[in-house]
Scaffold this active site. Structure first.
Site, PDB file in Angstrom:
ATOM      1  NE  ARG A   1      -3.999   2.011   2.183  1.00 45.43           N
ATOM      2  CZ  ARG A   1      -4.267   2.847   3.189  1.00 45.43           C
ATOM      3  NH1 ARG A   1      -3.598   2.745   4.325  1.00 45.43           N
ATOM      4  NH2 ARG A   1      -5.189   3.767   3.060  1.00 45.43           N
TER       5      ARG A   1
ATOM      6  CG  HIS B   1      -1.151   5.352  -0.285  1.00 49.98           C
ATOM      7  ND1 HIS B   1      -1.729   5.589   0.929  1.00 49.98           N
ATOM      8  CD2 HIS B   1      -2.076   4.670  -1.008  1.00 49.98           C
ATOM      9  CE1 HIS B   1      -2.968   5.093   0.944  1.00 49.98           C
ATOM     10  NE2 HIS B   1      -3.198   4.516  -0.215  1.00 49.98           N
TER      11      HIS B   1
ATOM     12  CG  HIS C   1      -7.930  -3.865  -1.646  1.00 49.39           C
ATOM     13  ND1 HIS C   1      -8.926  -2.942  -1.832  1.00 49.39           N
ATOM     14  CD2 HIS C   1      -6.809  -3.143  -1.345  1.00 49.39           C
ATOM     15  CE1 HIS C   1      -8.438  -1.707  -1.659  1.00 49.39           C
ATOM     16  NE2 HIS C   1      -7.154  -1.814  -1.372  1.00 49.39           N
TER      17      HIS C   1
ATOM     18  CG  ASN D   1      -0.895   8.025   3.507  1.00 48.82           C
ATOM     19  OD1 ASN D   1      -1.240   6.914   3.072  1.00 48.82           O
ATOM     20  ND2 ASN D   1      -0.307   8.935   2.748  1.00 48.82           N
TER      21      ASN D   1
HETATM   22  C1  HEM Z   1      -8.836   1.454  -6.204  1.00 47.83           C
HETATM   23  C2  HEM Z   1      -8.804   2.339  -5.238  1.00 47.83           C
HETATM   24  C3  HEM Z   1      -8.363   2.001  -3.844  1.00 47.83           C
HETATM   25  C4  HEM Z   1      -8.978   2.395  -2.711  1.00 47.83           C
HETATM   26  C5  HEM Z   1     -10.230   3.244  -2.601  1.00 47.83           C
HETATM   27  C6  HEM Z   1      -8.246   1.827  -1.599  1.00 47.83           C
HETATM   28  C7  HEM Z   1      -8.556   2.030  -0.265  1.00 47.83           C
HETATM   29  C8  HEM Z   1      -7.974   1.350   0.775  1.00 47.83           C
HETATM   30  C9  HEM Z   1      -8.351   1.473   2.149  1.00 47.83           C
HETATM   31  C10 HEM Z   1      -9.443   2.391   2.700  1.00 47.83           C
HETATM   32  C11 HEM Z   1      -7.593   0.615   2.864  1.00 47.83           C
HETATM   33  C12 HEM Z   1      -7.636   0.357   4.376  1.00 47.83           C
HETATM   34  C13 HEM Z   1      -6.652   1.238   5.112  1.00 47.83           C
HETATM   35  C14 HEM Z   1      -6.812   1.117   6.612  1.00 47.83           C
HETATM   36  O1  HEM Z   1      -7.841   0.631   7.093  1.00 47.83           O
HETATM   37  O2  HEM Z   1      -5.886   1.535   7.343  1.00 47.83           O
HETATM   38  C15 HEM Z   1      -6.717  -0.046   1.939  1.00 47.83           C
HETATM   39  C16 HEM Z   1      -5.805  -1.005   2.282  1.00 47.83           C
HETATM   40  C17 HEM Z   1      -4.924  -1.573   1.407  1.00 47.83           C
HETATM   41  N1  HEM Z   1      -4.742  -1.203   0.088  1.00 47.83           N
HETATM   42 FE1  HEM Z   1      -5.984  -0.097  -1.003  1.00 47.83          FE
HETATM   43  N2  HEM Z   1      -7.208   1.106  -2.101  1.00 47.83           N
HETATM   44  C18 HEM Z   1      -7.231   1.185  -3.458  1.00 47.83           C
HETATM   45  C19 HEM Z   1      -6.308   0.642  -4.338  1.00 47.83           C
HETATM   46  C20 HEM Z   1      -5.186  -0.030  -3.943  1.00 47.83           C
HETATM   47  C21 HEM Z   1      -4.087  -0.376  -4.817  1.00 47.83           C
HETATM   48  C22 HEM Z   1      -4.005   0.017  -6.283  1.00 47.83           C
HETATM   49  C23 HEM Z   1      -3.195  -1.066  -4.065  1.00 47.83           C
HETATM   50  C24 HEM Z   1      -1.869  -1.641  -4.473  1.00 47.83           C
HETATM   51  C25 HEM Z   1      -1.555  -1.960  -5.703  1.00 47.83           C
HETATM   52  C26 HEM Z   1      -3.746  -1.168  -2.731  1.00 47.83           C
HETATM   53  C27 HEM Z   1      -3.192  -1.869  -1.691  1.00 47.83           C
HETATM   54  C28 HEM Z   1      -3.749  -1.969  -0.423  1.00 47.83           C
HETATM   55  C29 HEM Z   1      -3.303  -2.922   0.573  1.00 47.83           C
HETATM   56  C30 HEM Z   1      -2.288  -4.027   0.370  1.00 47.83           C
HETATM   57  C31 HEM Z   1      -4.039  -2.654   1.740  1.00 47.83           C
HETATM   58  C32 HEM Z   1      -3.900  -3.329   3.116  1.00 47.83           C
HETATM   59  C33 HEM Z   1      -2.885  -2.539   3.931  1.00 47.83           C
HETATM   60  C34 HEM Z   1      -2.589  -3.077   5.317  1.00 47.83           C
HETATM   61  O3  HEM Z   1      -3.094  -4.110   5.710  1.00 47.83           O
HETATM   62  O4  HEM Z   1      -1.817  -2.389   6.027  1.00 47.83           O
HETATM   63  N3  HEM Z   1      -4.932  -0.508  -2.690  1.00 47.83           N
HETATM   64  N4  HEM Z   1      -6.961   0.430   0.675  1.00 47.83           N
END
Ligand code: HEM
Ligand code: NAG
Ligand code: NAG
Length: 322
Positions: free
Chosen positions: A64, A68, A195, A96
């Site tokens: 993530r 970002h 995800h 973040n």
């Molecule tokens: C398409 C639009 C996207 C949205 C709206 C989005 C939104 C989010 C949100 C709200 C979270 C949870 C953060 C938290 O609760 O602290 C999250 C987690 C995550 N996102 Fe996304 N995301 C998107 C795309 C992506 C992309 C493109 C990637 C990587 C290529 C990605 C990788 C991740 C990962 C791996 C997590 C888990 C992080 C953790 O467990 O610490 N996301 N995302």
């Protein structure tokens, strides 16, 4: 005679054009540090493996961070900078704050890399490599990571607030926010497969589990047990983004979408009688197609306006400019 000169001139200009094109399109290369830091790949791999062994979620947190980083002023390590009296960090931006994590792992990797190859490898490249290694550690695909990025000297707080999509986004918003970064619909849907690993806080999915119609009722009931309907104490409670295999990098994320078990509203938007439904179905049954599209899209995302050549710097400490 005249025609031989003009023929040579034509040949020369073809060669020059080819060289220019090579530099314009292939600035990053997997071999970038082959001579200057030959042990780089094994140092990053070992350190990432160690971090993921002690906490599997760390692979997700680092992935993530890379997303970002790349979406805000390109992949330039800007997300890693701490704030100063004169500069607000990206870490403190909406997407973040109290959410992005893994910075300490990047610091550990960076200090090991500095010990082996002083002032040579950028924080932006370390983040790109650790991202790949974390995915591999959780059973995902591998690929050669193009390298040669340099680090920014500044963060872009307002860019982090404007350019990162939120979890309530519609498909139209997601498509346009990715398009601005040069990523198409297929890239969006493949990258969202990230995800398949990691966790999310109740405050980001509360609206979905209480107010969305296109959600699996059994799934909503389960998620509600640890995510109360009103904001407060439960805001930071965690749930897995992939209900089936949260620490395995696979295609279960897409299977979840078919049964309306996407946890974020933005996730379920990819399968909601819209343009991405067919591709979601394909990925849900064909993990090889998902993996190859994911790799292609990761390389594309990793190429978003990097600093190269003499632009930027090689930060000694990923948290501050030299
Ligand atoms: C398409 C639009 C996207 C949205 C709206 C989005 C939104 C989010 C949100 C709200 C979270 C949870 C953060 C938290 O609760 O602290 C999250 C987690 C995550 N996102 Fe996304 N995301 C998107 C795309 C992506 C992309 C493109 C990637 C990587 C290529 C990605 C990788 C991740 C990962 C791996 C997590 C888990 C992080 C953790 O467990 O610490 N996301 N995302
Ligand atoms: C910060 O990001 C915004 C949104 O992408 C952009 O318009 C702006 O030029 C960036 N600022 C700097 C100083 O790079
Ligand atoms: C809801 O999820 C369950 C798995 O937990 C699945 O068997 C069922 O088919 C889903 N319902 C719908 C309407 O997709």
């Amino acid at each position: 005679m005249a025609s031989s000169i003009s023929l040579r001139f034509a040949t020369l200009s073809i060669v020059i054009t080819a060289l220019l094109a090579f530099h314009a399109n292939a600035q990053l290369s997997p071999q970038f540090y082959a001579n200057t830091c030959p042990n780089l790949l094994s140092i990053v791999r070992a350190a990432t493996q160690q971090a993921v062994n002690s906490e599997p979620r760390m692979a997700a947190s680092i992935l993530r961070l890379f997303f970002h980083d790349c979406f805000v002023n390109g992949c330039d390590g800007s997300v890693l900078l701490d704030g100063t009296t004169t500069m607000q960090s990206e870490k403190s931006a909406g997407a973040n704050a109290n959410s992005a994590r893994g910075f300490d792992v990047i610091d550990t990797i960076k200090s090991r890399v500095e010990a082996a190859c002083r002032a040579t490898v950028s924080c932006a490249d370390i983040l790109a490599l650790a991202t790949r290694d974390g995915i591999v550690a959780l059973g995902g695909p591998t690929w050669a990571v193009p390298l040669g990025r340099r680090d920014s000297r500044v963060a872009n707080f307002s860019g982090a607030n404007s350019d990162l999509p939120g979890p309530g986004s519609s498909l139209a918003t997601l498509l346009s926010m990715f398009q601005v970064k040069g990523l198409n619909a297929r890239d969006l849907t493949a990258l969202s497969g990230a995800h398949t690993i990691g966790q999310t806080q109740c405050r980001f999915f509360r609206n979905r589990i209480y107010n969305d119609a296109n959600i699996n009722a059994t799934f909503a009931t389960t998620r509600r047990t640890t995510c109360p309907s009103t904001s407060g104490n439960g805001d930071l409670n965690l749930a897995p983004l992939d209900v089936q295999t949260p620490i395995r990098f696979d295609n279960a994320y897409y299977q979840n979408l078919l049964t309306r078990r996407g946890l974020l509203h933005s996730d379920q938007e990819l399968f909601n009688s819209g343009s991405q439904d067919a591709l979601v179905r394909t990925y849900s049954t064909n993990s090889a197609t998902f993996f190859s599209d994911f790799i292609a899209a990761m390389v594309k995302m990793g190429n978003i306006t990097p600093l190269t050549g003499t632009n930027g710097e090689i930060r000694r400490n990923c948290r501050r400019a030299n």
